[in-house]
Design a protein around this motif. Structure first.
Motif, PDB file in Angstrom:
ATOM      1  N   VAL A 186      10.593   6.048   0.330  1.00  0.00           N
ATOM      2  CA  VAL A 186      10.702   7.726   0.931  1.00  0.00           C
ATOM      3  C   VAL A 186      11.847   8.013  -0.161  1.00  0.00           C
ATOM      4  CG1 VAL A 186      10.684   9.578   2.231  1.00  0.00           C
ATOM      5  CG2 VAL A 186       8.819   7.561   2.447  1.00  0.00           C
ATOM      6  N   VAL A 187      11.931   8.713  -1.580  1.00  0.00           N
ATOM      7  CA  VAL A 187      12.655   9.063  -2.458  1.00  0.00           C
ATOM      8  C   VAL A 187      13.161  10.610  -2.164  1.00  0.00           C
ATOM      9  CG1 VAL A 187      13.189   6.854  -3.360  1.00  0.00           C
ATOM     10  CG2 VAL A 187      11.993   8.621  -4.619  1.00  0.00           C
ATOM     11  N   ASP A 188      14.176  11.000  -3.135  1.00  0.00           N
ATOM     12  CA  ASP A 188      14.093  12.448  -3.484  1.00  0.00           C
ATOM     13  C   ASP A 188      13.145  13.216  -2.732  1.00  0.00           C
ATOM     14  OD1 ASP A 188      15.639  11.533  -5.725  1.00  0.00           O
ATOM     15  OD2 ASP A 188      13.703  10.803  -6.629  1.00  0.00           O
ATOM     16  N   GLN A 189      12.712  14.314  -3.306  1.00  0.00           N
ATOM     17  CA  GLN A 189      11.704  15.214  -2.224  1.00  0.00           C
ATOM     18  C   GLN A 189      10.416  14.619  -1.644  1.00  0.00           C
ATOM     19  OE1 GLN A 189      13.158  18.079  -1.311  1.00  0.00           O
ATOM     20  NE2 GLN A 189      15.590  16.955  -2.081  1.00  0.00           N
ATOM     21  N   ASN A 190      10.586  13.726  -0.727  1.00  0.00           N
ATOM     22  CA  ASN A 190       9.257  13.411   0.097  1.00  0.00           C
ATOM     23  C   ASN A 190       8.585  12.835  -1.405  1.00  0.00           C
ATOM     24  OD1 ASN A 190       9.930  12.935   2.240  1.00  0.00           O
ATOM     25  ND2 ASN A 190       9.186  14.988   2.486  1.00  0.00           N
ATOM     26  N   GLU A 191       8.910  12.334  -2.670  1.00  0.00           N
ATOM     27  CA  GLU A 191       8.389  11.147  -3.565  1.00  0.00           C
ATOM     28  C   GLU A 191       8.477   9.596  -3.601  1.00  0.00           C
ATOM     29  OE1 GLU A 191      10.269  11.915  -7.510  1.00  0.00           O
ATOM     30  OE2 GLU A 191      10.170  13.679  -7.615  1.00  0.00           O
ATOM     31  N   LEU A 192       7.080   9.211  -4.138  1.00  0.00           N
ATOM     32  CA  LEU A 192       7.215   7.953  -3.699  1.00  0.00           C
ATOM     33  C   LEU A 192       8.051   7.135  -4.572  1.00  0.00           C
ATOM     34  CD1 LEU A 192       3.873   7.514  -2.038  1.00  0.00           C
ATOM     35  CD2 LEU A 192       5.745   6.832  -0.764  1.00  0.00           C
ATOM     36  N   GLY A 193       9.022   6.006  -4.684  1.00  0.00           N
ATOM     37  CA  GLY A 193       9.965   4.900  -5.292  1.00  0.00           C
ATOM     38  C   GLY A 193       8.985   3.468  -5.313  1.00  0.00           C
ATOM     39  N   VAL A 194       8.819   2.656  -6.355  1.00  0.00           N
ATOM     40  CA  VAL A 194       8.157   1.764  -6.337  1.00  0.00           C
ATOM     41  C   VAL A 194       9.291   0.688  -6.374  1.00  0.00           C
ATOM     42  CG1 VAL A 194       6.680   0.683  -7.388  1.00  0.00           C
ATOM     43  CG2 VAL A 194       6.163   2.921  -7.404  1.00  0.00           C
ATOM     44  N   ILE A 195       9.235  -0.436  -5.802  1.00  0.00           N
ATOM     45  CA  ILE A 195       9.752  -1.790  -6.376  1.00  0.00           C
ATOM     46  C   ILE A 195       9.079  -2.881  -5.551  1.00  0.00           C
ATOM     47  CG2 ILE A 195      12.117  -0.249  -4.849  1.00  0.00           C
ATOM     48  CD1 ILE A 195      11.545  -2.437  -2.055  1.00  0.00           C
ATOM     49  N   ASP A 196       9.388  -4.026  -5.974  1.00  0.00           N
ATOM     50  CA  ASP A 196       9.156  -4.830  -6.202  1.00  0.00           C
ATOM     51  C   ASP A 196       8.100  -5.555  -6.993  1.00  0.00           C
ATOM     52  OD1 ASP A 196       9.198  -7.447  -5.731  1.00  0.00           O
ATOM     53  OD2 ASP A 196       8.379  -7.580  -3.257  1.00  0.00           O
ATOM     54  N   PHE A 197       7.986  -5.369  -8.458  1.00  0.00           N
ATOM     55  CA  PHE A 197       7.185  -5.222  -8.871  1.00  0.00           C
ATOM     56  C   PHE A 197       7.178  -6.155  -9.920  1.00  0.00           C
ATOM     57  CE2 PHE A 197      10.208  -2.370 -10.372  1.00  0.00           C
ATOM     58  CZ  PHE A 197      10.839  -2.790 -11.323  1.00  0.00           C
ATOM     59  N   GLN A 198       8.124  -7.461 -10.092  1.00  0.00           N
ATOM     60  CA  GLN A 198       8.761  -8.037 -10.964  1.00  0.00           C
ATOM     61  C   GLN A 198       7.227  -9.055 -11.206  1.00  0.00           C
ATOM     62  OE1 GLN A 198      10.107  -7.609  -8.434  1.00  0.00           O
ATOM     63  NE2 GLN A 198       9.721  -9.429  -6.757  1.00  0.00           N
ATOM     64  N   GLY A 199       5.877  -9.154 -10.127  1.00  0.00           N
ATOM     65  CA  GLY A 199       4.683 -10.168 -10.441  1.00  0.00           C
ATOM     66  C   GLY A 199       3.965  -9.868 -10.726  1.00  0.00           C
ATOM     67  N   ALA A 200       4.263  -8.025 -11.912  1.00  0.00           N
ATOM     68  CA  ALA A 200       2.683  -7.220 -11.856  1.00  0.00           C
ATOM     69  C   ALA A 200       1.814  -8.393 -13.138  1.00  0.00           C
ATOM     70  CB  ALA A 200       2.676  -6.253 -13.102  1.00  0.00           C
ATOM     71  N   LEU A 201       0.492  -8.348 -12.964  1.00  0.00           N
ATOM     72  CA  LEU A 201      -0.423  -8.959 -13.342  1.00  0.00           C
ATOM     73  C   LEU A 201      -1.606  -8.052 -14.305  1.00  0.00           C
ATOM     74  CD1 LEU A 201      -1.170 -12.619 -11.395  1.00  0.00           C
ATOM     75  CD2 LEU A 201       0.656 -11.786 -13.768  1.00  0.00           C
ATOM     76  N   TYR A 202      -2.141  -8.868 -15.136  1.00  0.00           N
ATOM     77  CA  TYR A 202      -3.584  -7.811 -15.262  1.00  0.00           C
ATOM     78  C   TYR A 202      -5.043  -8.401 -14.837  1.00  0.00           C
ATOM     79  CZ  TYR A 202      -6.818  -5.511 -19.230  1.00  0.00           C
ATOM     80  OH  TYR A 202      -7.951  -4.938 -19.854  1.00  0.00           O
ATOM     81  N   GLY A 203      -5.097  -7.188 -13.501  1.00  0.00           N
ATOM     82  CA  GLY A 203      -6.627  -8.256 -13.075  1.00  0.00           C
ATOM     83  C   GLY A 203      -6.938  -7.291 -12.619  1.00  0.00           C
ATOM     84  N   PRO A 204      -8.260  -7.997 -11.060  1.00  0.00           N
ATOM     85  CA  PRO A 204      -8.946  -7.098 -10.387  1.00  0.00           C
ATOM     86  C   PRO A 204      -8.711  -5.425  -9.648  1.00  0.00           C
ATOM     87  CG  PRO A 204      -8.881  -9.473  -9.530  1.00  0.00           C
ATOM     88  CD  PRO A 204      -7.517  -9.001 -10.971  1.00  0.00           C
ATOM     89  N   LEU A 205      -9.365  -4.834 -10.223  1.00  0.00           N
ATOM     90  CA  LEU A 205      -8.679  -3.185 -10.221  1.00  0.00           C
ATOM     91  C   LEU A 205      -8.239  -2.591  -9.263  1.00  0.00           C
ATOM     92  CD1 LEU A 205      -7.735  -1.152 -12.570  1.00  0.00           C
ATOM     93  CD2 LEU A 205      -9.531  -0.405 -12.340  1.00  0.00           C
ATOM     94  N   LEU A 206      -8.793  -3.268  -7.706  1.00  0.00           N
ATOM     95  CA  LEU A 206      -8.683  -3.069  -6.781  1.00  0.00           C
ATOM     96  C   LEU A 206      -8.215  -3.655  -5.571  1.00  0.00           C
ATOM     97  CD1 LEU A 206     -12.744  -2.779  -5.777  1.00  0.00           C
ATOM     98  CD2 LEU A 206     -11.253  -1.153  -5.432  1.00  0.00           C
ATOM     99  N   TYR A 207      -7.081  -4.829  -6.200  1.00  0.00           N
ATOM    100  CA  TYR A 207      -6.773  -5.787  -5.352  1.00  0.00           C
ATOM    101  C   TYR A 207      -5.151  -4.657  -4.830  1.00  0.00           C
ATOM    102  CZ  TYR A 207      -3.018  -9.620  -4.602  1.00  0.00           C
ATOM    103  OH  TYR A 207      -2.378 -10.235  -3.898  1.00  0.00           O
ATOM    104  N   ASP A 208      -4.987  -3.267  -5.527  1.00  0.00           N
ATOM    105  CA  ASP A 208      -3.405  -3.120  -5.095  1.00  0.00           C
ATOM    106  C   ASP A 208      -4.052  -1.426  -4.075  1.00  0.00           C
ATOM    107  OD1 ASP A 208      -1.891  -4.060  -6.384  1.00  0.00           O
ATOM    108  OD2 ASP A 208      -2.002  -2.443  -8.306  1.00  0.00           O
ATOM    109  N   SER A 209      -5.294  -0.993  -3.820  1.00  0.00           N
ATOM    110  CA  SER A 209      -5.723  -0.791  -3.338  1.00  0.00           C
ATOM    111  C   SER A 209      -5.891  -1.125  -2.587  1.00  0.00           C
ATOM    112  CB  SER A 209      -6.837   0.010  -3.713  1.00  0.00           C
ATOM    113  OG  SER A 209      -7.984  -0.934  -3.821  1.00  0.00           O
ATOM    114  N   VAL A 210      -6.565  -1.977  -2.316  1.00  0.00           N
ATOM    115  CA  VAL A 210      -7.272  -2.904  -0.511  1.00  0.00           C
ATOM    116  C   VAL A 210      -5.276  -3.327  -0.040  1.00  0.00           C
ATOM    117  CG1 VAL A 210      -7.198  -5.655  -1.636  1.00  0.00           C
ATOM    118  CG2 VAL A 210      -8.239  -4.416   0.458  1.00  0.00           C
ATOM    119  N   SER A 211      -4.609  -4.001  -1.080  1.00  0.00           N
ATOM    120  CA  SER A 211      -3.162  -4.276  -0.349  1.00  0.00           C
ATOM    121  C   SER A 211      -2.575  -2.795   0.514  1.00  0.00           C
ATOM    122  CB  SER A 211      -2.088  -4.881  -1.521  1.00  0.00           C
ATOM    123  OG  SER A 211      -1.116  -4.705  -1.182  1.00  0.00           O
ATOM    124  N   LEU A 212      -2.785  -2.122  -0.115  1.00  0.00           N
ATOM    125  CA  LEU A 212      -2.433  -0.646   0.758  1.00  0.00           C
ATOM    126  C   LEU A 212      -3.007  -0.694   2.289  1.00  0.00           C
ATOM    127  CD1 LEU A 212      -0.774   1.958   0.264  1.00  0.00           C
ATOM    128  CD2 LEU A 212      -2.271   2.502  -0.579  1.00  0.00           C
TER     129      LEU A 212
END
Length: 330
Positions: A188-214
């Motif tokens: 949670v950064v600035d005026q309640n915006e969302l910042g993203v970290i730990d992204f160095q493992g990003a890949l090109y793959g299943p579109l639902l992976y991140d939604s189920v992770s969340l």
């Protein structure tokens, strides 16, 4: 730590000592320190070149930042020695502010962030393919079932299970995947915006992976009705996913989540057994619950649910208690 300043004639070639405040590490081998400067704070990262791909981190950070994803700005990088200076996003993880009253709003913001990530070019990303999915599943059998629980992992049930999961996961549309998109990697950064970290493992793959992770977060649990409502909202407004029958999407979602949670059981076990990091042991029961619930729900997976009920459930908590005593956690 000190820096040599040469731009300001008043301090030319003088070393200015800087105090480092440790702000911990992560599931990898990186360590983070906060530096107080006259006008701002920065985060210094010790990312050993033997284990960390700093070139990929910087490349993704710069590309995503230009593409509208709120990631930390890379202020400086030393590729040879494995050090970076990053914009400081503070200490407020999304997990720490979530409540029953505000989770719907934060979920909307997280999905907006996720859609922006999925719009990023996958040009330089490796493909999240069947070989990698199988490898990740092997972490479950080796480290969780074998090394943590002492069970025989050479069983045909696992081979059939893994093949079915990978085959099903690869049926869904693909896109840019963060690969660890959850409430501890959203700041949670600035005026309640969302910042993203730990992204160095990003890949090109299943579109639902991140939604189920969340939505099926290893670190926080929400009621199934809420998860289904959030997923329906995400899918109905998604340019690609809305083209598919929701029941099909839900199956992809659940089985993609099953693959992730099996992998996480293995990783959490390995973090203790190999790396001496006990902080993730407490998250194993929650993650295991996700696994057994999905296996019970789908007829083709119920044989593994039965195997887990017979061989894992009776010993899991006892083994975790013993390990946590050994680690000094309890």
């Amino acid at each position: 730590m000190s820096v040599i300043c040469g731009a300001d004639p008043e301090v030319k070639d003088k070393e200015i000592p800087l105090a480092l405040q440790s702000i911990g590490g992560d599931a990898g081998f990186r360590h983070y320190y906060r530096i107080q400067l006259p006008d701002e704070t920065l985060v210094a990262v010790n990312a050993p070149v033997e284990t960390e791909d700093n070139h990929t981190f910087v490349h993704i950070a710069e590309a995503w930042r230009q593409g509208g994803v709120r990631v930390p700005e890379v202020k400086a990088v030393d590729y040879i020695n494995g050090f970076m200076l990053l914009e400081d996003f503070g200490d407020t993880q999304l997990q720490s502010v979530l409540s029953d009253q505000n989770v719907d709003l934060w979920c909307q913001k997280a999905f907006a962030t996720l859609k922006t990530i999925q719009q990023q070019s996958p040009e330089s990303l490796l493909v999240y393919d069947g070989s990698l999915l199988h490898f990740e599943l092997s972490i479950y059998s080796e480290w969780f079932l074998g090394d943590l629980l002492g069970l025989n992992t050479v069983i045909s049930d696992l081979t059939a299970l893994f093949s079915h999961l990978v085959e099903t996961i690869l049926q869904q549309p693909i896109g840019t995947v963060h690969r660890d998109f959850h409430s501890r990697n959203l700041m949670v950064v600035d005026q309640n915006e969302l910042g993203v970290i730990d992204f160095q493992g990003a890949l090109y793959g299943p579109l639902l992976y991140d939604s189920v992770s969340l939505l099926k977060d290893c670190y926080v649990r929400w009621p199934d009705e809420k998860i289904n409502t959030w997923l329906q909202s995400f899918v109905s407004s998604h340019a690609l996913l809305q083209q598919y029958d929701f029941e099909q999407v839900r199956q992809w979602f659940d089985l993609t989540g099953l693959q992730r949670h099996l992998k996480c059981l293995g990783i959490f076990s390995r973090l203790w057994l190999r790396d001496g990091k006990s902080g993730y042991l407490a998250d194993i029961p929650r993650t295991f619950d996700y696994v057994i619930e999905v296996c019970r729900h789908y007829p083709e997976l119920q044989h593994h649910a039965l195997w887990l009920e017979r061989h894992v459930q009776p010993i899991l908590q006892q083994r975790l208690n013993a390990v946590q005593v050994e680690a000094g956690v309890i």
